[in-house]
Design a protein around this motif. Structure first.
Motif, mmCIF file in Angstrom:
data_model
loop_
_atom_site.group_PDB
_atom_site.id
_atom_site.type_symbol
_atom_site.label_atom_id
_atom_site.label_comp_id
_atom_site.label_asym_id
_atom_site.label_seq_id
_atom_site.Cartn_x
_atom_site.Cartn_y
_atom_site.Cartn_z
ATOM 1 N N ALA A 1 0.837 -1.209 0.000
ATOM 2 C CA ALA A 1 0.000 0.000 0.000
ATOM 3 C C ALA A 1 0.870 1.257 0.000
ATOM 4 O O ALA A 1 0.576 2.236 -0.711
ATOM 5 N N ASP A 2 1.942 1.252 0.806
ATOM 6 C CA ASP A 2 2.855 2.401 0.850
ATOM 7 C C ASP A 2 3.504 2.626 -0.513
ATOM 8 O O ASP A 2 3.657 3.773 -0.979
ATOM 9 N N ALA A 3 3.918 1.526 -1.156
ATOM 10 C CA ALA A 3 4.550 1.642 -2.478
ATOM 11 C C ALA A 3 3.573 2.211 -3.492
ATOM 12 O O ALA A 3 3.920 3.070 -4.324
ATOM 13 N N ALA A 4 2.321 1.715 -3.426
ATOM 14 C CA ALA A 4 1.300 2.227 -4.347
ATOM 15 C C ALA A 4 1.030 3.696 -4.095
ATOM 16 O O ALA A 4 0.835 4.494 -5.037
ATOM 17 N N GLU A 5 1.033 4.099 -2.822
ATOM 18 C CA GLU A 5 0.801 5.500 -2.454
ATOM 19 C C GLU A 5 1.930 6.385 -2.983
ATOM 20 O O GLU A 5 1.697 7.488 -3.490
ATOM 21 N N ARG A 6 3.166 5.860 -2.886
ATOM 22 C CA ARG A 6 4.309 6.622 -3.380
ATOM 23 C C ARG A 6 4.226 6.785 -4.885
ATOM 24 O O ARG A 6 4.512 7.873 -5.440
ATOM 25 N N GLN A 7 3.884 5.691 -5.568
ATOM 26 C CA GLN A 7 3.757 5.762 -7.028
ATOM 27 C C GLN A 7 2.677 6.768 -7.439
ATOM 28 O O GLN A 7 2.836 7.535 -8.408
ATOM 29 N N LEU A 8 1.562 6.756 -6.698
ATOM 30 C CA LEU A 8 0.465 7.681 -6.996
ATOM 31 C C LEU A 8 0.906 9.127 -6.771
ATOM 32 O O LEU A 8 0.581 10.032 -7.560
#
Length: 344
Positions: free
Chosen positions: A323-330
């Protein structure tokens, strides 16, 4: 013939022989090696009128004579020669009694054939002995072989379901019954008596059977509740020879319930000095198998719960990282879009 039988016994030291079971059976053999206990068993527990009133002095243990013929498979069994008396007390005739000790958790369906082997050997040996006294005695019309009464003393929990007749083990038994030798053996199961019934019997054999009935911690609890007074009194009044047998039977029980050797020896020493009452004062030692199983189950359950919790935490950590990685990508994508808008 004796040499043939001896060699046959040596050949048949079966490859599936269970040493642990043998140790338990040998302990059971101690019960019927004692003529006092045997006389009480025959008189009070078989229901055979002919054996009522048999005394210890009427019994001769002839077991060793036949074990040499039959080999290690039969070492737990006993053979007794019993002298019957007339109404006026004078000796009448002799019979033989075979006692098999069954400690197996499952019923042994080949017992009838095992008994038949004993009976054949006893009758053959009897014939040889009589022919030594009088040549060709067995060929005379009046010659008779001695009566043999076979018993199984059974300690198992489950019902004895094996056929009681030799013919039950023979093919075509119904169609060809006239050609098949047959006999019935008698089963005496300790489970056929309640603790109360055995306590009322009041003899030494009842004492032994009460202990033999204990197969698990639930039996032990019932035993302490229903037979405590009788056990303590009967043990105190028993002769030393019977106390020795009781100690051996109790030792087997302690080992069956997984009581460690050191604790078992300590408890046996206390019984020797104080009597059976010490058993009830140390009841927690007798429940040690159940307690350790419960403790082990609780530990295993706790370990399993910890493993599940650790696995859940690990999965949660992985999900959070995703989730953190996806948030960073977003966030990075939003920044790029913002820069593109600004450049326009």
């Amino acid at each position: 013939m004796k040499k043939e039988l001896q060699s046959q016994g040596k050949r048949e030291k079966h490859i599936d022989y269970d040493v642990t079971s043998h140790i338990r059976d040998v302990n059971g053999h101690e019960i019927f090696k004692n003529n006092r206990l045997t006389s009480q068993f025959l008189s009070n527990y078989t229901g055979i009128q002919m054996l009522a009133g048999v005394r210890p002095e009427d019994i001769e243990d002839v077991t060793e004579r036949y074990h040499a013929f039959l080999g290690i498979e039969f070492e737990s069994d006993t053979i007794k020669k019993v002298c019957l008396h007339q109404a006026d007390g004078t000796p009448d005739r002799e019979i033989y009694v075979i006692s098999l000790i069954e400690h197996k958790s499952a019923v042994d369906y080949d017992v009838a054939m095992q008994l038949f082997r004993y009976m054949s050997v006893i009758w053959y040996d009897y014939r040889m002995e009589q022919n030594k006294k009088k040549k060709d005695a067995n060929r005379r019309k009046a010659f008779r072989y001695p009566l043999i009464i076979p018993f199984v003393y059974y300690e198992g929990k489950e019902k004895w379901t094996a056929g009681l007749h030799l013919k039950d083990r023979i093919e075509f038994a119904e169609e060809m019954s006239e050609y098949i030798p047959d006999f019935q053996y008698h089963v005496v199961s300790v489970q056929q008596y309640t603790n109360e019934e055995l306590s009322k019997k009041g003899d030494d054999m009842a004492l032994v059977m009460l202990i033999n009935k204990i197969q698990n911690p639930e039996d032990w609890k019932r035993f302490t509740e229903e037979a405590r007074e009788f056990m303590d009194t009967a043990y105190a009044q028993a002769p030393d020879e019977i106390k020795e047998v009781i100690i051996k039977v109790l030792w087997a029980l302690l080992k069956k319930m997984n009581v460690p050797n050191e604790e078992a020896r300590e408890l046996m020493g206390e019984i020797g000095g104080h009597g059976m009452g010490i058993l009830f004062e140390n009841a927690e030692k007798m429940d040690i198998q159940a307690e350790r199983k419960n403790t082990q189950r609780e530990k295993e359950r706790a370990d399993a719960e910890k493993e599940r919790a650790d696995a859940e935490k690990e999965r949660a950590d992985v999900e959070k990282e995703r989730a953190d990685a996806a948030e960073r990508q977003l966030a990075e994508l939003r920044e790029k879009l913002a820069r593109l808008e600004a450049e326009k």
